[in-house]
Design a protein around this motif. Structure first.
Motif, PDB file in Angstrom:
ATOM      1  N   TYR A  38       0.838  -1.206   0.000  1.00 28.49           N
ATOM      2  CA  TYR A  38       0.000   0.000   0.000  1.00 28.49           C
ATOM      3  C   TYR A  38       0.870   1.252   0.000  1.00 28.49           C
ATOM      4  N   ASN A  39       0.611   2.118  -0.935  1.00 28.55           N
ATOM      5  CA  ASN A  39       1.269   3.428  -1.002  1.00 28.55           C
ATOM      6  C   ASN A  39       0.300   4.355  -1.724  1.00 28.55           C
ATOM      7  N   ILE A  40      -0.251   5.304  -0.984  1.00 25.49           N
ATOM      8  CA  ILE A  40      -1.307   6.143  -1.547  1.00 25.49           C
ATOM      9  C   ILE A  40      -0.823   6.959  -2.744  1.00 25.49           C
ATOM     10  N   ARG A  41       0.497   7.069  -2.917  1.00 21.39           N
ATOM     11  CA  ARG A  41       1.009   7.779  -4.096  1.00 21.39           C
ATOM     12  C   ARG A  41       1.038   6.882  -5.326  1.00 21.39           C
ATOM     13  N   ASP A  42       0.846   5.573  -5.117  1.00 22.93           N
ATOM     14  CA  ASP A  42       0.881   4.620  -6.230  1.00 22.93           C
ATOM     15  C   ASP A  42      -0.506   4.486  -6.850  1.00 22.93           C
ATOM     16  N   ILE A  43      -0.576   4.303  -8.146  1.00 21.24           N
ATOM     17  CA  ILE A  43      -1.844   4.254  -8.873  1.00 21.24           C
ATOM     18  C   ILE A  43      -2.730   3.100  -8.423  1.00 21.24           C
ATOM     19  N   HIS A  44      -2.132   1.926  -8.120  1.00 23.72           N
ATOM     20  CA  HIS A  44      -2.948   0.783  -7.721  1.00 23.72           C
ATOM     21  C   HIS A  44      -3.635   1.020  -6.378  1.00 23.72           C
ATOM     22  N   SER A  45      -2.914   1.607  -5.440  1.00 24.20           N
ATOM     23  CA  SER A  45      -3.515   1.926  -4.149  1.00 24.20           C
ATOM     24  C   SER A  45      -4.613   2.966  -4.313  1.00 24.20           C
ATOM     25  N   LYS A  46      -4.355   3.964  -5.147  1.00 25.51           N
ATOM     26  CA  LYS A  46      -5.362   5.000  -5.395  1.00 25.51           C
ATOM     27  C   LYS A  46      -6.628   4.411  -6.004  1.00 25.51           C
ATOM     28  N   VAL A  47      -6.450   3.525  -6.976  1.00 23.44           N
ATOM     29  CA  VAL A  47      -7.612   2.907  -7.627  1.00 23.44           C
ATOM     30  C   VAL A  47      -8.403   2.084  -6.620  1.00 23.44           C
ATOM     31  N   GLY A  48      -7.708   1.339  -5.758  1.00 20.88           N
ATOM     32  CA  GLY A  48      -8.381   0.539  -4.738  1.00 20.88           C
ATOM     33  C   GLY A  48      -9.219   1.396  -3.810  1.00 20.88           C
ATOM     34  N   VAL A  49      -8.640   2.501  -3.352  1.00 20.57           N
ATOM     35  CA  VAL A  49      -9.360   3.420  -2.459  1.00 20.57           C
ATOM     36  C   VAL A  49     -10.571   4.013  -3.167  1.00 20.57           C
ATOM     37  N   LEU A  50     -10.372   4.520  -4.379  1.00 20.77           N
ATOM     38  CA  LEU A  50     -11.457   5.160  -5.121  1.00 20.77           C
ATOM     39  C   LEU A  50     -12.545   4.159  -5.493  1.00 20.77           C
ATOM     40  N   LEU A  51     -12.140   2.925  -5.802  1.00 24.98           N
ATOM     41  CA  LEU A  51     -13.107   1.876  -6.133  1.00 24.98           C
ATOM     42  C   LEU A  51     -14.022   1.588  -4.945  1.00 24.98           C
ATOM     43  N   SER A  52     -13.420   1.429  -3.764  1.00 24.16           N
ATOM     44  CA  SER A  52     -14.195   1.101  -2.570  1.00 24.16           C
ATOM     45  C   SER A  52     -15.127   2.242  -2.175  1.00 24.16           C
ATOM     46  N   LEU A  53     -14.584   3.436  -2.048  1.00 25.69           N
ATOM     47  CA  LEU A  53     -15.402   4.562  -1.601  1.00 25.69           C
ATOM     48  C   LEU A  53     -16.389   5.007  -2.677  1.00 25.69           C
ATOM     49  N   GLY A  54     -15.950   4.990  -3.942  1.00 29.03           N
ATOM     50  CA  GLY A  54     -16.811   5.436  -5.034  1.00 29.03           C
ATOM     51  C   GLY A  54     -18.020   4.543  -5.232  1.00 29.03           C
ATOM     52  N   LEU A  55     -17.810   3.229  -5.296  1.00 29.76           N
ATOM     53  CA  LEU A  55     -18.931   2.297  -5.491  1.00 29.76           C
ATOM     54  C   LEU A  55     -19.858   2.294  -4.277  1.00 29.76           C
ATOM     55  N   ALA A  56     -19.281   2.421  -3.076  1.00 30.21           N
ATOM     56  CA  ALA A  56     -20.114   2.499  -1.873  1.00 30.21           C
ATOM     57  C   ALA A  56     -21.040   3.709  -1.954  1.00 30.21           C
ATOM     58  N   LEU A  57     -20.502   4.832  -2.401  1.00 31.97           N
ATOM     59  CA  LEU A  57     -21.290   6.058  -2.525  1.00 31.97           C
ATOM     60  C   LEU A  57     -22.420   5.886  -3.540  1.00 31.97           C
ATOM     61  N   VAL A  58     -22.132   5.213  -4.649  1.00 30.46           N
ATOM     62  CA  VAL A  58     -23.153   4.976  -5.673  1.00 30.46           C
ATOM     63  C   VAL A  58     -24.285   4.104  -5.115  1.00 30.46           C
ATOM     64  N   ILE A  59     -23.929   3.049  -4.373  1.00 31.05           N
ATOM     65  CA  ILE A  59     -24.943   2.151  -3.811  1.00 31.05           C
ATOM     66  C   ILE A  59     -25.841   2.890  -2.829  1.00 31.05           C
ATOM     67  N   ILE A  60     -25.250   3.803  -2.048  1.00 29.17           N
ATOM     68  CA  ILE A  60     -26.028   4.566  -1.062  1.00 29.17           C
ATOM     69  C   ILE A  60     -27.166   5.339  -1.732  1.00 29.17           C
ATOM     70  N   LEU A  61     -26.970   5.741  -2.995  1.00 22.37           N
ATOM     71  CA  LEU A  61     -28.005   6.476  -3.719  1.00 22.37           C
ATOM     72  C   LEU A  61     -29.302   5.675  -3.836  1.00 22.37           C
ATOM     73  N   PHE A  62     -29.205   4.340  -3.756  1.00 18.44           N
ATOM     74  CA  PHE A  62     -30.378   3.487  -3.975  1.00 18.44           C
ATOM     75  C   PHE A  62     -30.896   2.851  -2.680  1.00 18.44           C
ATOM     76  N   ILE A  63     -30.357   3.246  -1.533  1.00 16.77           N
ATOM     77  CA  ILE A  63     -30.786   2.673  -0.251  1.00 16.77           C
ATOM     78  C   ILE A  63     -31.942   3.490   0.316  1.00 16.77           C
ATOM     79  N   GLU A  64     -33.074   2.826   0.549  1.00 16.13           N
ATOM     80  CA  GLU A  64     -34.253   3.505   1.080  1.00 16.13           C
ATOM     81  C   GLU A  64     -34.252   3.550   2.605  1.00 16.13           C
ATOM     82  N   ASN A  65     -33.754   2.455   3.239  1.00 14.74           N
ATOM     83  CA  ASN A  65     -33.744   2.363   4.701  1.00 14.74           C
ATOM     84  C   ASN A  65     -32.294   2.310   5.188  1.00 14.74           C
TER      85      ASN A  65
END
Length: 418
Positions: A328-355
């Motif tokens: 893990y190194n936040i300056r590395d592209i793979h670490s950045k993609v992993g972080v953005l993938l996790s937080l980004g997709l989580a944020l998208v799913i929240i858009l469809f949560i009713e409860n």
């Protein structure tokens, strides 16, 4: 005698021996992981457990914490001995057709974790400032990304330790202000029971404590401490203090999670009031804080949401980078993609949560489904002499780890048929 005493006092060549403060150099990675099981998902699971079933599910916290101590200590050994996190080690030593699907499912688990953390932060912002859930989720995500892309391990550790302290003290102190049946609590901590209809909550509590992404994270952050990986004595010392760190951190987590269930049981269960939204739980702090209870509760929830989103993002970055054989190194592209993938997709799913409250509980249950795959992967690596050398699991350790993996698997099967 006095002459010898003064002579000793004048000496300046005494060898440095251990020192009580040495342990504080090693405390940090464990507490960084601890915040992962004192997150908004835990809050929801614990409040549901206490309000719906009283003290009956306290044993799940005990069982989960014991499992967590064993698993975290074991995976930290992997990181200390090999210099690789769990994801890197899997990529290096496990056939790709086995490693890739498991690591892919771990990334999905990190998304489920991030969903709960971001949602908790959003609920807190709604309580504090009347910000809509969606807008609050976006703000929480952006703030966490700023923290992750600008901070080092040590800075993040210090902030998270402070957050855990505030949250823990709030709930632990509250126990002295409510009428807890300590005899029943002591019995419930060690006596398994499965009330009718409780399997979803049981698995949610289990997944919220023994979070698979935390196993990846601990094997990564434990390496942030400087030590000579070629020096056997240095490795043994690091392993020793890592255990103290893990034991202390997981013990704190057990106490805080237990306190949440006890408070929910004494506040909601005795009055037959189920918790259907996280905002209800602010009444737990009414005896302590009166009219300010809501604001303090929301602030603690916001701290838990932000700090645990930081750790889930780090875990996702570590897992994704490990797939490509990198740390893990936040300056590395793979670490950045992993972080953005996790937080980004989580944020998208929240858009469809009713409860939101139900979403928190289900997100934690999802973690328990992925957990057996991570545990069996970890077990195969730490039991291998090719990977661990002389530090490979003993027969007893292997037996205990297999038992944990089997218990989690059986509970998942029971959930499917419940």
């Amino acid at each position: 005698m006095w002459k010898n005493l003064f002579k000793e006092l004048k000496r300046k060549d005494h060898q440095r021996y251990l020192g009580g403060l040495d342990i504080f150099k090693y405390i940090g990675p464990g507490l960084l992981v601890t915040v992962g099981f004192i997150d908004p998902g835990n809050w929801a699971s614990n409040f549901a457990a206490g309000s719906d079933y009283g003290y009956a599910l306290l044993w799940v916290v005990t069982l989960s914490t014991v499992m967590l101590i064993v698993l975290q200590h074991n995976v930290a050994h992997l990181g200390i001995v090999t210099g690789l996190c769990l994801s890197e080690a899997a990529n290096k030593y496990t056939p790709k057709w086995i490693a890739r699907p498991i690591l892919g499912s771990a990334v999905l688990a990190s998304i489920s974790t991030s969903l709960a953390e971001i949602l908790g932060g959003a609920i807190a912002l709604e309580m504090l400032f009347d910000i809509p859930i969606i807008a609050g989720a976006v703000l929480t995500t952006v703030f966490v990304l700023i923290l992750l892309f600008t901070n080092s391990y040590r800075r993040i550790e210090r902030g998270i330790i402070a957050f855990v302290s505030v949250i823990g003290l709030s709930f632990l102190y509250e126990l002295f202000l409510v009428d807890v049946d300590w005899g029943l609590a002591a019995c419930s901590w060690v006596t398994p029971s499965i009330p009718q209809g409780s399997m979803l909550i049981i698995m949610s509590v289990l997944g919220a404590v023994v979070m698979p992404h935390n196993l990846f994270l601990h094997s990564e952050v434990v390496q942030s401490r400087e030590y000579n990986k070629e020096d056997e004595q240095a490795i043994k010392k690091h392993l020793k203090y890592e255990f103290y760190d893990t034991l202390l951190s997981m013990g704190i987590g057990w106490a805080i999670n237990s306190a949440m269930i006890l408070l929910a049981a004494t506040t909601f269960f005795v009055h037959g009031t189920p918790v259907e939204e996280l905002q209800q739980a602010k009444s737990l702090l009414d005896p302590l804080l009166g009219s300010q209870a809501g604001a303090i509760f929301a602030l603690a929830l916001l701290m838990a949401g932000i700090s645990s989103t930081v750790t889930s993002g780090m875990a996702a970055g570590s897992i994704f980078a490990g797939i490509f054989g990198e740390s893990y190194n936040i300056r590395d592209i793979h670490s950045k993609v992993g972080v953005l993938l996790s937080l980004g997709l989580a944020l998208v799913i929240i858009l469809f949560i009713e409860n939101p409250f139900q979403g928190l509980i289900i997100s934690q249950m999802v973690l328990s489904i992925q957990l057996p795959f991570t545990v069996f992967l970890q077990l195969s690596l730490t039991s291998s002499k090719r990977v661990m050398g002389q530090y490979a699991n003993s027969r007893w350790s292997t037996f205990v780890l297999y038992t944990i993996a089997i218990i989690v698997s059986v509970l998942n099967i029971m959930l499917l048929f419940s």
